[in-house]
Design an enzyme around this catalytic site. Structure first.
Site, short mmCIF file in Angstrom:
data_model
loop_
_atom_site.label_atom_id
_atom_site.label_comp_id
_atom_site.label_asym_id
_atom_site.label_seq_id
_atom_site.Cartn_x
_atom_site.Cartn_y
_atom_site.Cartn_z
N LEU A 40 0.76 -0.99 0.26
CA LEU A 40 0.14 -0.28 0.32
C LEU A 40 1.01 1.23 0.04
CD1 LEU A 40 -2.43 -0.98 2.64
CD2 LEU A 40 -2.87 -0.98 0.16
N ALA A 182 14.10 19.37 -16.02
CA ALA A 182 14.99 20.55 -14.62
C ALA A 182 13.85 20.81 -13.74
CB ALA A 182 15.90 21.48 -15.01
N GLY A 268 7.83 15.21 -16.00
CA GLY A 268 6.46 14.81 -15.78
C GLY A 268 5.63 13.90 -15.68
N ASP A 309 -3.73 13.16 -8.18
CA ASP A 309 -3.11 13.51 -9.03
C ASP A 309 -4.08 12.77 -11.12
OD1 ASP A 309 -0.72 13.15 -7.87
OD2 ASP A 309 0.86 12.45 -8.92
N ALA A 317 1.30 15.07 -2.92
CA ALA A 317 0.53 14.03 -1.86
C ALA A 317 0.39 14.67 -1.07
CB ALA A 317 2.55 13.15 -1.46
N HIS A 441 15.05 32.22 19.69
CA HIS A 441 16.40 32.43 19.50
C HIS A 441 17.79 31.15 20.19
CE1 HIS A 441 19.58 34.88 18.03
NE2 HIS A 441 20.61 34.64 19.78
P1 NAD Z 1 7.90 19.07 -14.03
O1 NAD Z 1 6.75 19.20 -14.58
O2 NAD Z 1 8.51 18.94 -12.50
O3 NAD Z 1 9.36 18.92 -15.26
C1 NAD Z 1 9.65 18.84 -15.96
C2 NAD Z 1 10.88 19.40 -16.93
O4 NAD Z 1 11.32 18.72 -18.01
C3 NAD Z 1 10.20 21.02 -17.00
O5 NAD Z 1 10.85 22.25 -16.55
C4 NAD Z 1 9.95 20.53 -18.67
O6 NAD Z 1 9.81 21.79 -19.21
C5 NAD Z 1 11.29 19.92 -18.94
N1 NAD Z 1 11.13 19.47 -20.12
C6 NAD Z 1 9.68 18.97 -20.90
N2 NAD Z 1 10.35 17.93 -22.14
C7 NAD Z 1 11.42 18.82 -21.88
C8 NAD Z 1 12.34 18.04 -23.74
N3 NAD Z 1 12.13 17.37 -24.42
N4 NAD Z 1 13.70 18.28 -23.05
C9 NAD Z 1 14.23 18.53 -21.82
N5 NAD Z 1 13.54 19.08 -20.88
C10 NAD Z 1 11.83 19.01 -20.93
O7 NAD Z 1 8.30 17.51 -13.45
P2 NAD Z 1 9.05 16.06 -12.22
O8 NAD Z 1 10.21 16.62 -11.84
O9 NAD Z 1 9.04 15.08 -13.63
O10 NAD Z 1 7.96 15.92 -11.63
C11 NAD Z 1 6.57 15.33 -11.91
C12 NAD Z 1 5.40 15.87 -10.70
O11 NAD Z 1 5.87 14.59 -9.51
C13 NAD Z 1 5.37 16.96 -10.52
O12 NAD Z 1 4.12 17.39 -10.26
C14 NAD Z 1 5.92 17.27 -9.26
O13 NAD Z 1 5.63 17.97 -8.31
C15 NAD Z 1 6.20 16.00 -8.19
N6 NAD Z 1 7.31 15.40 -7.78
C16 NAD Z 1 7.09 16.00 -6.26
C17 NAD Z 1 8.37 16.41 -5.46
C18 NAD Z 1 8.32 16.94 -4.22
O14 NAD Z 1 6.97 17.34 -3.56
N7 NAD Z 1 9.48 17.04 -3.26
C19 NAD Z 1 9.07 15.20 -6.09
C20 NAD Z 1 9.03 14.40 -7.15
C21 NAD Z 1 7.31 15.09 -7.95
#
Ligand code: NAD
Length: 462
Positions: A40, A182, A268, A309, A317, A441
């Protein structure tokens, strides 16, 4: 196939689904939760937030003993890496936490079914897998989460070219890891492998990292990550990636290709609704695959709800958890609400990046008059004592009302510090409210107070 009856059935046992199921059971509903995985907790617990944080913690410690303790006057001997042990620790944490959810289900009398769930009509869900059963329920919540998005031309083999799940278990430290994207995933997992010794190159389509994050904070983050040795190729669209001998080659539009021995795809995630049978109840996803819902998470089909999601909003989350609770509270009591304007986001890099509310770019675009207070951690005594002086806290408040509209920070423990800002915003606080609150502090939290004072140009230590 046997038939079971429940008041509510939740499809998906991620943070949205399992929390919704427990809350529903607390409210007296006979509740079941279905998940196709034996463990789970969904993506977050099994292959997301939790294992990545375990590795971030371990890799940070490893990196620290590699010279990071010199300033403290601590000399270390030869430092070795036992990656297998590091990965085993991560797996144990995941197992302990997923077992914990099974325990919570028992305690709260949530019935658990293991298998793939398919809606076959109003009030009916068929489960196939370890359990084979037809469930009748008045209420069905879809909490099936998301899966990594793919790029045409990128030939994933879940080994050399893989997604975040693969990157949580590389059996050796890659020599050169190319990260595509990134965002949070690319930067968190890129940081892990960089700290363990990999050369890391992050290729990003946009001209900046961390899209959606306040630009001033993202700029500072990029500067600090560069200092850690992470290379960035910005304004670079990856068009293809394929195996090449033992490694891979990544093609970038208009630029030289990159050779890598591992490639992490982090462009993404997309909602996961495959095979769910939403068509049998007339629910259609939007152009981005998300399930449309109203304020109470109801879809267009009576008795069918969706949270997390699979619906609009950030894929986080804690956002899913809030929605799960609000959804079942509304079902059980007629009330239930999520304040979507105060959902924090945290990127668990070093330093952490944490944010809530509107960015400066969004305020400018909307023409909202605002004042800004910034305070740097280098002027915070605790940050000095910790040797964690990088970063800043930035508070954006309405020019006339002083109401806090956004708080953005980068610095040690920002993920914890943002909690105060979230609570303040949820209660409609002004920057003066935060400034008038007594902060212990010496703590990092004083930087939040000082940033609030700075909105009015009266920070003490700036
Ligand atoms: P993201 O959408 O945050 O970033 C994806 C990046 O890939 C974007 O900057 C985009 O411009 C780039 N990109 C897209 N196509 C591209 C290409 N052809 N060439 C180069 N760059 C390209 O996605 P993620 O980092 O994969 O995260 C996915 C999801 O998971 C997000 O919604 C994120 O918020 C969530 N997540 C959250 C956390 C956290 O809360 N700490 C941690 C991991 C993931």
């Amino acid at each position: 196939m046997s038939e079971k009856q429940h008041d509510l059935v939740v499809i998906g046992a991620g943070p949205g689904g399992y929390v919704a199921a427990i809350r529903a059971a607390q409210l007296g509903l006979d509740t079941a939760c279905i998940d196709k995985e034996p463990r789970l907790g969904g993506t977050c617990l099994r292959v997301g937030c939790i294992p990545s944080k375990a590795l971030l913690q371990s890799s940070e410690k490893y990196h620290e003993v590699h010279g990071g303790l010199d300033a403290h006057g601590i000399k270390t001997g030869e430092v070795g890496l036992d990656l297998e042990a590091m990965l085993a620790r991560k797996t144990k944490i995941v197992h302990d936490l997923t077992d914990g959810i099974a325990g919570l289900f028992k305690k709260n009398k949530v019935t658990r079914y293991e298998g793939s769930a398919r809606i076959t009509g109003p009030g009916t869900v068929v489960v196939e897998g370890a359990d084979n059963v037809t469930i009748k329920a008045k209420h069905i919540i879809v909490a099936t989460g998301s899966v990594p998005a793919s790029l045409p031309g990128v030939e994933m083999d879940d080994d050399v070219i893989g997604d975040s799940t693969t990157a949580l278990s590389y059996p050796t430290v890659p020599e050169h890891l190319v990260v595509i994207g990134a965002g949070y995933i690319g930067l968190e997992l890129g940081s892990v492998w960089r700290r363990l010794g990999a050369q890391v190159t992050v290729v990003e389509y946009l001209d900046r990292i961390l899209p959606g994050t306040d630009a001033e904070i993202a700029r500072e983050a990029q500067k600090l990550f560069k200092r850690q040795g992470i290379k960035f190729v910005l304004k670079a669209r990856v068009t293809a990636a394929r195996r090449d001998g033992d490694g891979a080659v990544v093609e970038i539009e208009g630029k030289d290709p990159l050779k890598a021995d591992r490639v992490l795809m982090a462009v993404g995630r997309k909602p996961f609704t495959d095979g769910l049978g939403l068509d049998t109840v007339g629910v259609a996803a939007d152009e981005r695959g998300r399930i449309p819902v109203n304020d109470h998470f109801m879809t267009s089909a009576e008795g069918i709800y969706a949270i997390g999601d699979v619906i609009a909003g950030p894929m986080l989350a804690h956002k899913a958890e809030e929605e799960g609770v609000a959804c079942v509270e509304h079902i059980a009591t007629g009330w239930g609400h999520v304040d979507h304007a105060t959902i924090p986001g945290v990127c668990y890099t070093d330093p952490e990046i944490a944010t809530v509310g509107l960015t400066e770019e969004q305020l400018k675009e909307a023409g909202t008059p605002y004042r800004k207070g910034v305070f740097f951690f280098r002027a915070n005594s605790r940050a000095r004592a910790m040797d964690k002086i990088d970063g800043r806290v930035k508070i954006l408040a309405h020019e006339e009302t002083d109401r806090v509209l956004g708080v953005h920070m980068i610095g040690a423990d920002s993920g914890h510090l943002i909690g105060e800002a979230v609570a303040a915003m949820a209660f409609g606080a002004s920057s003066e409210d935060i400034a008038r609150v007594c902060h212990a502090h010496p703590t990092l939290s004083e930087a939040v107070k000082e940033a609030a004072l700075a909105v009015d140009g009266r920070a003490i230590h700036a």
